[in-house]
Scaffold this active site. Sequence first.
Site, PDB file in Angstrom:
ATOM      1  N   THR A   1       1.010  -0.896  -0.259  1.00 61.28           N
ATOM      2  CA  THR A   1       0.234   0.024   0.226  1.00 61.28           C
ATOM      3  C   THR A   1       1.012   1.078  -0.254  1.00 61.28           C
ATOM      4  OG1 THR A   1      -1.615   1.295   1.623  1.00 61.28           O
ATOM      5  CG2 THR A   1      -0.363  -0.238   2.489  1.00 61.28           C
ATOM      6  N   ASP A   2       0.330   2.475   0.112  1.00 61.22           N
ATOM      7  CA  ASP A   2       0.683   3.795  -0.796  1.00 61.22           C
ATOM      8  C   ASP A   2       1.370   3.679   1.321  1.00 61.22           C
ATOM      9  OD1 ASP A   2      -1.735   4.730   0.289  1.00 61.22           O
ATOM     10  OD2 ASP A   2      -2.201   6.178  -1.698  1.00 61.22           O
ATOM     11  N   GLU A   3       0.964   3.770   1.576  1.00 64.89           N
ATOM     12  CA  GLU A   3       0.321   4.528   3.232  1.00 64.89           C
ATOM     13  C   GLU A   3       1.771   3.541   3.730  1.00 64.89           C
ATOM     14  OE1 GLU A   3      -2.938   3.403   5.960  1.00 64.89           O
ATOM     15  OE2 GLU A   3      -4.424   3.539   3.992  1.00 64.89           O
TER      16      GLU A   3
ATOM     17  N   TYR B   1      -1.172  -0.680  11.378  1.00 60.42           N
ATOM     18  CA  TYR B   1      -1.776  -1.030   9.840  1.00 60.42           C
ATOM     19  C   TYR B   1      -0.407  -0.924   9.229  1.00 60.42           C
ATOM     20  CZ  TYR B   1      -3.465  -1.559   5.531  1.00 60.42           C
ATOM     21  OH  TYR B   1      -3.441  -1.432   3.419  1.00 60.42           O
TER      22      TYR B   1
ATOM     23  N   LYS C   1       2.064  -3.131   7.662  1.00 57.28           N
ATOM     24  CA  LYS C   1       2.153  -3.619   5.789  1.00 57.28           C
ATOM     25  C   LYS C   1       3.530  -3.534   5.540  1.00 57.28           C
ATOM     26  CE  LYS C   1      -0.502  -4.079   3.304  1.00 57.28           C
ATOM     27  NZ  LYS C   1      -1.438  -5.964   2.741  1.00 57.28           N
TER      28      LYS C   1
ATOM     29  N   LEU D   1     -14.430   4.454   3.783  1.00 62.52           N
ATOM     30  CA  LEU D   1     -14.772   6.109   3.479  1.00 62.52           C
ATOM     31  C   LEU D   1     -16.165   5.410   2.565  1.00 62.52           C
ATOM     32  CD1 LEU D   1     -14.915   9.156   4.269  1.00 62.52           C
ATOM     33  CD2 LEU D   1     -13.288   9.151   1.686  1.00 62.52           C
TER      34      LEU D   1
ATOM     35  N   ARG E   1      -8.768  10.912  13.082  1.00 65.05           N
ATOM     36  CA  ARG E   1      -8.728   9.245  13.653  1.00 65.05           C
ATOM     37  C   ARG E   1      -7.279  10.430  13.738  1.00 65.05           C
ATOM     38  NH1 ARG E   1      -7.844   6.053   7.797  1.00 65.05           N
ATOM     39  NH2 ARG E   1      -9.554   5.489   8.979  1.00 65.05           N
TER      40      ARG E   1
HETATM   41  P1  NAD Z   1     -10.622  -6.261   2.843  1.00 65.27           P
HETATM   42  O1  NAD Z   1      -9.872  -6.578   4.079  1.00 65.27           O
HETATM   43  O2  NAD Z   1     -12.026  -5.888   2.075  1.00 65.27           O
HETATM   44  O3  NAD Z   1     -10.072  -8.149   2.548  1.00 65.27           O
HETATM   45  C1  NAD Z   1      -9.105  -9.429   3.298  1.00 65.27           C
HETATM   46  C2  NAD Z   1      -9.408 -10.457   3.069  1.00 65.27           C
HETATM   47  O4  NAD Z   1      -8.442 -11.296   3.476  1.00 65.27           O
HETATM   48  C3  NAD Z   1     -10.566 -10.731   3.529  1.00 65.27           C
HETATM   49  O5  NAD Z   1     -11.105 -11.561   3.055  1.00 65.27           O
HETATM   50  C4  NAD Z   1     -10.526 -11.337   4.569  1.00 65.27           C
HETATM   51  O6  NAD Z   1     -10.407 -12.938   5.334  1.00 65.27           O
HETATM   52  C5  NAD Z   1      -8.731 -12.272   4.406  1.00 65.27           C
HETATM   53  N1  NAD Z   1      -7.781 -13.176   5.501  1.00 65.27           N
HETATM   54  C6  NAD Z   1      -8.320 -11.838   6.806  1.00 65.27           C
HETATM   55  N2  NAD Z   1      -6.431 -12.417   7.087  1.00 65.27           N
HETATM   56  C7  NAD Z   1      -6.703 -13.515   7.205  1.00 65.27           C
HETATM   57  C8  NAD Z   1      -5.736 -14.289   7.341  1.00 65.27           C
HETATM   58  N3  NAD Z   1      -5.271 -14.432   8.596  1.00 65.27           N
HETATM   59  N4  NAD Z   1      -5.805 -15.698   6.565  1.00 65.27           N
HETATM   60  C9  NAD Z   1      -6.444 -15.522   5.475  1.00 65.27           C
HETATM   61  N5  NAD Z   1      -7.033 -14.486   4.721  1.00 65.27           N
HETATM   62  C10 NAD Z   1      -7.840 -13.780   5.713  1.00 65.27           C
HETATM   63  O7  NAD Z   1      -9.172  -6.073   1.976  1.00 65.27           O
HETATM   64  P2  NAD Z   1      -8.521  -4.763   0.605  1.00 65.27           P
HETATM   65  O8  NAD Z   1      -8.954  -3.661   0.708  1.00 65.27           O
HETATM   66  O9  NAD Z   1      -9.207  -6.114  -0.334  1.00 65.27           O
HETATM   67  O10 NAD Z   1      -7.226  -5.142   0.719  1.00 65.27           O
HETATM   68  C11 NAD Z   1      -6.488  -6.274   0.458  1.00 65.27           C
HETATM   69  C12 NAD Z   1      -4.801  -6.161   0.139  1.00 65.27           C
HETATM   70  O11 NAD Z   1      -5.171  -4.400  -0.583  1.00 65.27           O
HETATM   71  C13 NAD Z   1      -4.676  -5.595   1.329  1.00 65.27           C
HETATM   72  O12 NAD Z   1      -3.432  -6.473   1.649  1.00 65.27           O
HETATM   73  C14 NAD Z   1      -4.523  -4.572   2.019  1.00 65.27           C
HETATM   74  O13 NAD Z   1      -2.768  -3.681   2.598  1.00 65.27           O
HETATM   75  C15 NAD Z   1      -4.501  -3.770   0.379  1.00 65.27           C
HETATM   76  N6  NAD Z   1      -4.551  -2.307  -0.107  1.00 65.27           N
HETATM   77  C16 NAD Z   1      -5.845  -2.189  -0.485  1.00 65.27           C
HETATM   78  C17 NAD Z   1      -6.174  -1.067  -0.973  1.00 65.27           C
HETATM   79  C18 NAD Z   1      -7.381  -0.379  -0.592  1.00 65.27           C
HETATM   80  O14 NAD Z   1      -7.752   1.161  -1.094  1.00 65.27           O
HETATM   81  N7  NAD Z   1      -8.350  -1.045   0.197  1.00 65.27           N
HETATM   82  C19 NAD Z   1      -4.622  -0.032  -0.657  1.00 65.27           C
HETATM   83  C20 NAD Z   1      -3.705  -0.602  -1.207  1.00 65.27           C
HETATM   84  C21 NAD Z   1      -3.861  -1.888  -0.917  1.00 65.27           C
HETATM   85  O1  DAU Z   2      -4.307   4.038   0.474  1.00 69.09           O
HETATM   86  C1  DAU Z   2      -4.144   2.341   0.733  1.00 69.09           C
HETATM   87  C2  DAU Z   2      -5.350   2.323   1.750  1.00 69.09           C
HETATM   88  O2  DAU Z   2      -6.586   2.762   1.763  1.00 69.09           O
HETATM   89  C3  DAU Z   2      -5.015   1.171   2.521  1.00 69.09           C
HETATM   90  O3  DAU Z   2      -4.134   0.580   2.165  1.00 69.09           O
HETATM   91  C4  DAU Z   2      -6.123   0.291   3.419  1.00 69.09           C
HETATM   92  O4  DAU Z   2      -6.267  -1.022   3.248  1.00 69.09           O
HETATM   93  C5  DAU Z   2      -7.865   0.598   3.223  1.00 69.09           C
HETATM   94  O5  DAU Z   2      -8.268   0.713   3.794  1.00 69.09           O
HETATM   95  C6  DAU Z   2      -7.772   2.846   2.800  1.00 69.09           C
HETATM   96  O6  DAU Z   2      -6.872   3.353   3.965  1.00 69.09           O
HETATM   97  P1  DAU Z   2      -7.423   4.655   4.525  1.00 69.09           P
HETATM   98  O7  DAU Z   2      -7.559   4.597   5.574  1.00 69.09           O
HETATM   99  O8  DAU Z   2      -6.979   5.481   3.449  1.00 69.09           O
HETATM  100  O9  DAU Z   2      -8.991   4.346   4.093  1.00 69.09           O
HETATM  101  P2  DAU Z   2     -10.496   4.855   4.702  1.00 69.09           P
HETATM  102  O10 DAU Z   2     -11.966   4.633   4.080  1.00 69.09           O
HETATM  103  O11 DAU Z   2     -10.358   4.094   6.214  1.00 69.09           O
HETATM  104  O12 DAU Z   2     -10.472   5.984   5.158  1.00 69.09           O
HETATM  105  C7  DAU Z   2     -10.445   7.109   3.779  1.00 69.09           C
HETATM  106  C8  DAU Z   2      -9.673   8.551   4.233  1.00 69.09           C
HETATM  107  O13 DAU Z   2     -11.206   9.075   4.746  1.00 69.09           O
HETATM  108  C9  DAU Z   2      -9.237   8.683   5.807  1.00 69.09           C
HETATM  109  O14 DAU Z   2      -8.887   9.911   5.228  1.00 69.09           O
HETATM  110  C10 DAU Z   2     -10.440   8.934   7.030  1.00 69.09           C
HETATM  111  C11 DAU Z   2     -11.562   9.290   6.143  1.00 69.09           C
HETATM  112  N1  DAU Z   2     -12.871   8.774   6.976  1.00 69.09           N
HETATM  113  C12 DAU Z   2     -12.814   7.434   6.746  1.00 69.09           C
HETATM  114  C13 DAU Z   2     -14.183   7.158   7.489  1.00 69.09           C
HETATM  115  C14 DAU Z   2     -14.429   5.536   7.689  1.00 69.09           C
HETATM  116  C15 DAU Z   2     -13.757   9.495   7.717  1.00 69.09           C
HETATM  117  O15 DAU Z   2     -13.265  10.538   6.839  1.00 69.09           O
HETATM  118  N2  DAU Z   2     -14.769   8.776   7.965  1.00 69.09           N
HETATM  119  C16 DAU Z   2     -14.807   7.774   8.176  1.00 69.09           C
HETATM  120  O16 DAU Z   2     -16.226   7.285   8.419  1.00 69.09           O
END
Ligand code: NAD
Ligand code: DAU
Length: 342
Positions: free
Chosen positions: A128-130, A156, A160, A196, A279
Site C-alpha cells: 500500500t502507499d500508506e 496497519y 504492511k 469511506l 482519526r
Molecule cells: P479486505 O479487508 O477487503 O479483504 C481482506 C481479505 O483477507 C478478507 O477476505 C479476509 O477474510 C482475508 N484475510 C484476513 N486475514 C486472513 C488470514 N489470516 N488468512 C487468510 N485470509 C485472511 O482488504 P482489501 O481492501 O481488499 O485489501 C486487500 C490487500 O490490498 C491488503 O493487503 C491491503 O493492505 C492492500 N491494499 C488495499 C487498498 C485499498 O484501498 N483497499 C489499497 C492498497 C493496498
Molecule cells: O491508501 C491505501 C489504503 O487505503 C489501504 O492500504 C487501506 O487498506 C485502505 O483501508 C485505505 O485506507 P484509508 O485509511 O485511506 O481508507 P478509509 O476508507 O478508512 O478512509 C479514507 C479517508 O476517509 C481517510 O482520510 C479517513 C476518512 N474517513 C474514513 C471513515 C471510515 C472519514 O472521514 N470518515 C469515516 O467514517
Amino acid sequence: MDKKTIIVTGGAGFIGSNFVYYMLKKYPSYRIVCLDALTYAGNLSTLEKAMKNENFRFVKADIRDAEAIDNLFTEEKPDIVVNFAAESHVDRSIADPQIFLATNIMGPKVLMDACLNHGVKRYHQVSTDEVYGDLPLDRPDLFFTENTNLHTSSPYSASKASADLLTMAYHRTYKLPVSISRCSNNYGPYHFPEKLIPLMIINALHDKPLPVYGDGLNVRDWLYVEDHCKAIDMIIHGDCVGEVYNVGGHNEMANIDIVKLILKELGKPESLITFVEDRKGHDRRYAIDPTKIKTQLGWEPETKFENGIVKTIKWYLDHKDWWEEIISGEYQNYYKKMYEGK
Ligand code: NAD
Ligand code: DAU
C-alpha cells in the site's frame, strides 16, 4: 496461452475478489485458487459467480497456518502466489494492533516459506502507499516514488511496511522471486462498508449522519479497483523479480469533496454531513507517482473517477442484498463502538 495455477490469498475480500474475477475472465485457461480465512471482511457470497467456474477453487484457510498452506501447495503446485490477505482497516488497527501484526507480518512469512519449499516462480506481495507515511497539503509538487523512505503512521501501515521489508529480505537472502505493488486507495464493487466510500453511500441511503473525520481536508488518491487488478496482472506476468511498483492514477481528492459528490449523486442534503473527532495520527495526503509502472510496463488506468464513482454508487444501489446482509450482523457492534459519542 499456457496454463498457470495462481493462488490468490484474501480473494473473498474487496480487491482480491475483483482480482479473481479479472483473472478468470482474462485467462480462461488458468486455474485460480482462492485461499481465505473468511474473517469479518471476507464474504463467500462475493465469490458466488466464481464458484460456478470449473477453473476456480475456494479453500478456507488462514495464511498463518503453515501446515494448511503446505498441504495446499502440495496439491495445487502453484506457479504464482498473489497475497492480498490482510487486516486492512486503519481504524481497527488503532483500536487493537495485535491481529494486524500477526496476519500482516507472519502471514507473508508463512506464504514465502511455502513458496521456497515448493519452488513457486513468483510471490507477489500486495502492499500500500500508506508505507510512505503522508505528504503535506501545501506541497502539491511532492509525490511518493518507489525511493521514498518508508515512514509509517498507523499500526496497519507499520505492519504492511514490515511485510515489504520481509519480502525483500526473502528475495536477497533466499533468492525467492518476489515483486511488490504499492497502490493508492481503491474504490469499486465489493468494498467493505466500513471504508469511506461505501460507508458514506450506505449512510446517505439511510438518511443517517455522514461522519467526516477532522476538517475533512485529508487527501486520498483514488483508483478504480479494476485498474489495480490490471497493474498486478502486468507485474506478475512481467520481468519484475525483485521490483517494487507504485500504482496510482493521479486522482487526489479531499474527503469532504468525495462525500459531497456522493450526496449530490444520491440527491441527499449536505446537512447529513457531521464532522467528528479526527482519526489518531491521521495521514494528511497520499499521492502516488506511477512513472515506473507506466514507463516499464505500459500500465495506464482506464476508468476516470467521474465515471468510476457513478458506476460504484449504481453497484451499491443494485446490490443491496450484498451489503444489507453484512451491515445487519456483527458490523452493527463495530459501528456502535467506533462512532457512538463522536
Ligand atoms: P479486505 O479487508 O477487503 O479483504 C481482506 C481479505 O483477507 C478478507 O477476505 C479476509 O477474510 C482475508 N484475510 C484476513 N486475514 C486472513 C488470514 N489470516 N488468512 C487468510 N485470509 C485472511 O482488504 P482489501 O481492501 O481488499 O485489501 C486487500 C490487500 O490490498 C491488503 O493487503 C491491503 O493492505 C492492500 N491494499 C488495499 C487498498 C485499498 O484501498 N483497499 C489499497 C492498497 C493496498
Ligand atoms: O491508501 C491505501 C489504503 O487505503 C489501504 O492500504 C487501506 O487498506 C485502505 O483501508 C485505505 O485506507 P484509508 O485509511 O485511506 O481508507 P478509509 O476508507 O478508512 O478512509 C479514507 C479517508 O476517509 C481517510 O482520510 C479517513 C476518512 N474517513 C474514513 C471513515 C471510515 C472519514 O472521514 N470518515 C469515516 O467514517
